[in-house]
Design a protein around this motif. Structure first.
Motif, PDB file in Angstrom:
ATOM      1  N   LYS A 273      42.248  54.070  34.252  1.00  0.00           N
ATOM      2  CA  LYS A 273      41.638  52.713  34.464  1.00  0.00           C
ATOM      3  C   LYS A 273      41.636  52.192  33.078  1.00  0.00           C
ATOM      4  CE  LYS A 273      39.656  53.256  38.492  1.00  0.00           C
ATOM      5  NZ  LYS A 273      38.998  52.374  39.516  1.00  0.00           N
ATOM      6  N   GLN A 274      41.492  52.935  31.783  1.00  0.00           N
ATOM      7  CA  GLN A 274      41.603  52.391  30.715  1.00  0.00           C
ATOM      8  C   GLN A 274      43.081  51.662  30.484  1.00  0.00           C
ATOM      9  OE1 GLN A 274      40.783  55.293  27.884  1.00  0.00           O
ATOM     10  NE2 GLN A 274      41.029  53.888  26.203  1.00  0.00           N
ATOM     11  N   TRP A 275      44.076  52.221  30.924  1.00  0.00           N
ATOM     12  CA  TRP A 275      45.415  51.496  31.000  1.00  0.00           C
ATOM     13  C   TRP A 275      45.311  50.169  31.492  1.00  0.00           C
ATOM     14  CZ3 TRP A 275      48.989  51.547  35.443  1.00  0.00           C
ATOM     15  CH2 TRP A 275      50.228  51.030  34.908  1.00  0.00           C
ATOM     16  N   ILE A 276      44.812  50.291  32.882  1.00  0.00           N
ATOM     17  CA  ILE A 276      44.899  48.989  33.803  1.00  0.00           C
ATOM     18  C   ILE A 276      43.962  47.916  32.930  1.00  0.00           C
ATOM     19  CG2 ILE A 276      44.048  48.075  35.798  1.00  0.00           C
ATOM     20  CD1 ILE A 276      44.800  50.680  37.006  1.00  0.00           C
ATOM     21  N   GLY A 277      42.835  48.301  32.514  1.00  0.00           N
ATOM     22  CA  GLY A 277      41.586  47.468  32.072  1.00  0.00           C
ATOM     23  C   GLY A 277      42.025  46.842  30.535  1.00  0.00           C
ATOM     24  N   GLY A 278      42.455  47.717  29.666  1.00  0.00           N
ATOM     25  CA  GLY A 278      42.784  47.471  28.548  1.00  0.00           C
ATOM     26  C   GLY A 278      44.306  47.043  27.840  1.00  0.00           C
ATOM     27  N   THR A 279      45.159  48.042  28.338  1.00  0.00           N
ATOM     28  CA  THR A 279      46.517  47.887  27.750  1.00  0.00           C
ATOM     29  C   THR A 279      47.181  46.874  28.309  1.00  0.00           C
ATOM     30  OG1 THR A 279      46.258  50.274  27.805  1.00  0.00           O
ATOM     31  CG2 THR A 279      48.230  49.492  27.005  1.00  0.00           C
ATOM     32  N   LEU A 280      47.173  46.518  29.636  1.00  0.00           N
ATOM     33  CA  LEU A 280      48.074  45.753  30.421  1.00  0.00           C
ATOM     34  C   LEU A 280      47.794  44.360  30.165  1.00  0.00           C
ATOM     35  CD1 LEU A 280      48.860  47.552  33.718  1.00  0.00           C
ATOM     36  CD2 LEU A 280      50.281  47.489  31.698  1.00  0.00           C
ATOM     37  N   GLN A 281      48.876  43.473  29.937  1.00  0.00           N
ATOM     38  CA  GLN A 281      48.556  41.976  29.763  1.00  0.00           C
ATOM     39  C   GLN A 281      48.229  41.372  31.083  1.00  0.00           C
ATOM     40  OE1 GLN A 281      48.330  40.598  26.839  1.00  0.00           O
ATOM     41  NE2 GLN A 281      47.846  38.680  27.883  1.00  0.00           N
ATOM     42  N   PRO A 282      47.313  40.639  31.516  1.00  0.00           N
ATOM     43  CA  PRO A 282      47.090  40.141  32.893  1.00  0.00           C
ATOM     44  C   PRO A 282      47.993  38.928  33.040  1.00  0.00           C
ATOM     45  CG  PRO A 282      44.918  40.324  31.895  1.00  0.00           C
ATOM     46  CD  PRO A 282      45.976  40.545  30.693  1.00  0.00           C
ATOM     47  N   ARG A 283      48.779  38.758  34.088  1.00  0.00           N
ATOM     48  CA  ARG A 283      49.810  37.667  34.366  1.00  0.00           C
ATOM     49  C   ARG A 283      49.319  36.751  35.435  1.00  0.00           C
ATOM     50  NH1 ARG A 283      53.608  38.938  30.794  1.00  0.00           N
ATOM     51  NH2 ARG A 283      53.707  40.955  30.508  1.00  0.00           N
ATOM     52  N   GLY A 284      47.878  37.074  35.969  1.00  0.00           N
ATOM     53  CA  GLY A 284      47.491  35.657  37.103  1.00  0.00           C
ATOM     54  C   GLY A 284      46.085  36.174  37.017  1.00  0.00           C
ATOM     55  N   GLU A 285      45.649  35.314  38.262  1.00  0.00           N
ATOM     56  CA  GLU A 285      44.143  35.476  38.659  1.00  0.00           C
ATOM     57  C   GLU A 285      44.174  35.428  40.081  1.00  0.00           C
ATOM     58  OE1 GLU A 285      42.544  31.945  36.803  1.00  0.00           O
ATOM     59  OE2 GLU A 285      42.506  32.961  34.751  1.00  0.00           O
ATOM     60  N   LEU A 286      43.084  36.056  40.658  1.00  0.00           N
ATOM     61  CA  LEU A 286      42.753  35.760  41.972  1.00  0.00           C
ATOM     62  C   LEU A 286      41.346  35.511  42.047  1.00  0.00           C
ATOM     63  CD1 LEU A 286      44.093  39.377  43.363  1.00  0.00           C
ATOM     64  CD2 LEU A 286      45.403  37.222  43.479  1.00  0.00           C
ATOM     65  N   HIS A 287      41.006  34.693  42.780  1.00  0.00           N
ATOM     66  CA  HIS A 287      39.490  34.285  42.869  1.00  0.00           C
ATOM     67  C   HIS A 287      39.013  34.695  44.127  1.00  0.00           C
ATOM     68  CE1 HIS A 287      39.671  31.377  39.259  1.00  0.00           C
ATOM     69  NE2 HIS A 287      40.923  31.604  39.430  1.00  0.00           N
ATOM     70  N   VAL A 288      37.917  35.111  44.146  1.00  0.00           N
ATOM     71  CA  VAL A 288      37.456  36.044  45.401  1.00  0.00           C
ATOM     72  C   VAL A 288      35.880  35.249  45.783  1.00  0.00           C
ATOM     73  CG1 VAL A 288      38.586  37.986  44.735  1.00  0.00           C
ATOM     74  CG2 VAL A 288      36.159  37.804  44.275  1.00  0.00           C
ATOM     75  N   ASP A 325      33.121  33.163  41.060  1.00  0.00           N
ATOM     76  CA  ASP A 325      32.383  32.090  40.303  1.00  0.00           C
ATOM     77  C   ASP A 325      32.573  31.735  38.963  1.00  0.00           C
ATOM     78  OD1 ASP A 325      30.434  30.274  41.119  1.00  0.00           O
ATOM     79  OD2 ASP A 325      28.540  31.825  40.604  1.00  0.00           O
ATOM     80  N   GLY A 326      34.080  31.866  38.711  1.00  0.00           N
ATOM     81  CA  GLY A 326      34.596  31.364  37.377  1.00  0.00           C
ATOM     82  C   GLY A 326      34.443  32.739  36.310  1.00  0.00           C
ATOM     83  N   GLN A 327      33.992  33.849  36.810  1.00  0.00           N
ATOM     84  CA  GLN A 327      33.672  34.993  35.808  1.00  0.00           C
ATOM     85  C   GLN A 327      34.708  36.006  36.264  1.00  0.00           C
ATOM     86  OE1 GLN A 327      31.249  35.314  33.199  1.00  0.00           O
ATOM     87  NE2 GLN A 327      30.857  33.184  33.498  1.00  0.00           N
ATOM     88  N   GLU A 328      35.311  36.400  35.151  1.00  0.00           N
ATOM     89  CA  GLU A 328      35.950  37.708  35.335  1.00  0.00           C
ATOM     90  C   GLU A 328      35.508  38.851  35.831  1.00  0.00           C
ATOM     91  OE1 GLU A 328      39.140  38.787  32.451  1.00  0.00           O
ATOM     92  OE2 GLU A 328      39.198  40.770  33.169  1.00  0.00           O
ATOM     93  N   ILE A 329      35.470  39.390  36.975  1.00  0.00           N
ATOM     94  CA  ILE A 329      34.624  40.860  37.198  1.00  0.00           C
ATOM     95  C   ILE A 329      35.606  41.844  37.054  1.00  0.00           C
ATOM     96  CG2 ILE A 329      32.790  39.418  38.505  1.00  0.00           C
ATOM     97  CD1 ILE A 329      34.525  40.468  41.259  1.00  0.00           C
ATOM     98  N   ALA A 330      36.695  41.943  37.381  1.00  0.00           N
ATOM     99  CA  ALA A 330      37.658  43.064  37.492  1.00  0.00           C
ATOM    100  C   ALA A 330      38.888  42.772  37.037  1.00  0.00           C
ATOM    101  CB  ALA A 330      37.456  43.617  38.889  1.00  0.00           C
ATOM    102  N   GLY A 374      33.227  45.241  31.971  1.00  0.00           N
ATOM    103  CA  GLY A 374      32.125  45.300  31.278  1.00  0.00           C
ATOM    104  C   GLY A 374      30.943  45.607  32.070  1.00  0.00           C
ATOM    105  N   ALA A 375      31.174  46.263  33.220  1.00  0.00           N
ATOM    106  CA  ALA A 375      30.292  46.738  34.190  1.00  0.00           C
ATOM    107  C   ALA A 375      30.376  48.391  34.408  1.00  0.00           C
ATOM    108  CB  ALA A 375      30.436  46.176  35.456  1.00  0.00           C
TER     109      ALA A 375
END
Ligand code: GLU
Length: 380
Positions: A273-288, A325-330, A374-375
């Motif tokens: 989870k740390q690897w996914i959340g912290g290490t990898l550079q996000p390449r895109g967005e999914l709005h839900v 709603d414009g906020q990153e949740i995950a 952050g949750a």
């Protein structure tokens, strides 16, 4: 083995066992069947204890070289690759025979991984391996020596085994070797060399102890074992190096054979989870939408139906941000490339096959590949 060390082994839910070439091949260059059968007994015992087991086995090149009459030590790359093609069949077949005596099936998995992230392959291989384990099959993994080019080849199965341990979220990696662990100096040249029973961190001081000595048949020396330890520890997996050249080597380990343990207090799940959340550079967005947001908070996977829109250029297996709603949740590893994600967004998983022309994963991001920002984390 100390009580703390044996608890590591007994509590492990998933164990990777790495077998070096020197253990599998006898003095004539043929397969050492009695030893292999004894190892398979150990594997069966680990499974009886409740652990899933993956075997990362070397030996393809050594077996094939003997068969083809190629001198393994000085062979050219293409000769080794040809030897691997011949030897790998014998190797996989030998495991299949030995484990079928216990009614256990095997699967041959040949990986060509490089140390840099090749995420699509990573996600695919993880999916395949975990599915095999769920089915009760023992994956027999080796490097895909025949096609791997010099640049991307590991060349040693120590680091490959650590990558596999990371991939399957193993708790313990057992390296069966021709040495019984790490010494502060080379024990072959220094009678005063002291054995190190436990290591918590692969520090410069620890690395200095290793030198570069390689064993006769395998390609890895202590240095690659320490590389493997560093990969394993970062993935929340403890590692142990012990002698494999005895009958029932894992049983011997449990009964107190000398070994070096590399221990971590991290769990594979938290490390991932740390690897996914912290290490990898996000390449895109999914709005839900709100429904998906709630489902995610309950610990569900993200399904295509809950995705409202897709932004950015990403490939399958890349990290993406999940926004409501414009906020990153995950954040998570997405199972589809951007163009396909856009096609299936807002649609039912049952429609994926029709929309894309193939049946991919039901989830846009599987819960195991998702981490909240952050949750509090769902512990399951
Ligand atoms: N993949 C090689 C083989 O099966 C062995 C690599 C190593 O020596 O670790 O022969």
């Amino acid at each position: 083995m100390s009580a703390a060390h044996s608890r590591r082994l007994n509590d492990a839910r998933c164990i990777v066992v790495k077998v070096g070439s020197a253990l599998l091949v006898d003095s004539t260059g043929g397969l050492n069947r009695p030893w292999l059968e004894s190892l398979c007994k150990d594997v069966i015992e680990l499974r009886r204890g409740g652990a899933q087991v993956v075997i990362v086995s070397s030996g393809a090149i050594a077996l094939g070289a003997a068969h083809l009459g190629i001198g393994a030590a000085r062979a050219r790359l293409e000769e080794n690759q040809a030897a691997a093609a011949v030897g790998q069949i014998q190797l996989a077949h030998a495991y299949q025979e030995a484990l079928s005596d216990f009614g256990v099936g095997v699967a041959q998995v040949l990986l060509s991984l490089d140390d840099s992230e090749s995420r699509r392959r990573y996600l695919n291989a993880r999916g395949t391996l975990t599915t095999l384990l769920k089915q009760g099959v023992v994956p027999i993994v080796n490097e895909n020596d025949t096609v791997a080019t010099a640049e991307i080849r590991y060349g040693d199965n120590d680091r490959l085994a650590a990558r596999v341990a990371e991939m399957v979220s193993a708790d313990v990696l057992i390296l069966l070797s021709d040495v019984d662990g790490l010494y502060n100096r080379d024990p072959q040249h220094d009678a005063q060399a002291e054995h190190i029973p436990e290591v918590r961190q692969v520090s410069a001081e620890i690395r200095a102890m290793a030198g570069a000595r390689a064993s006769r048949l395998g390609s890895g020396g202590m240095a690659t074992k320490l590389d493997a330890a560093a990969i394993a520890l970062a993935a929340g997996c403890s590692m142990v190096i012990t002698r494999g050249d005895v009958s029932r080597p894992i049983d011997a380990l449990q009964k107190g054979a000398r070994a070096t343990w590399f221990l971590t207090e991290e769990t594979p799940r938290r490390a991932r989870k740390q690897w996914i959340g912290g290490t990898l550079q996000p390449r895109g967005e999914l709005h839900v939408d709100a429904g998906a947001h709630q489902a995610l908070q309950r610990g569900s996977s993200l399904l295509p139906a809950g995705v409202v829109s897709v932004a950015g250029q990403f490939e399958r297996g890349d990290a993406v941000r999940v926004l409501f709603d414009g906020q990153e949740i995950a954040r998570g590893l997405v199972a589809y490339p951007a163009a396909e994600a856009a096609k299936i967004a807002g649609r039912r998983s049952a429609d994926i096959a029709e929309l894309l022309g193939y049946s991919g994963r039901d989830e846009m991001i599987h819960r195991d590949d998702l981490v909240f920002v952050g949750a509090k984390e769902h512990s399951e």
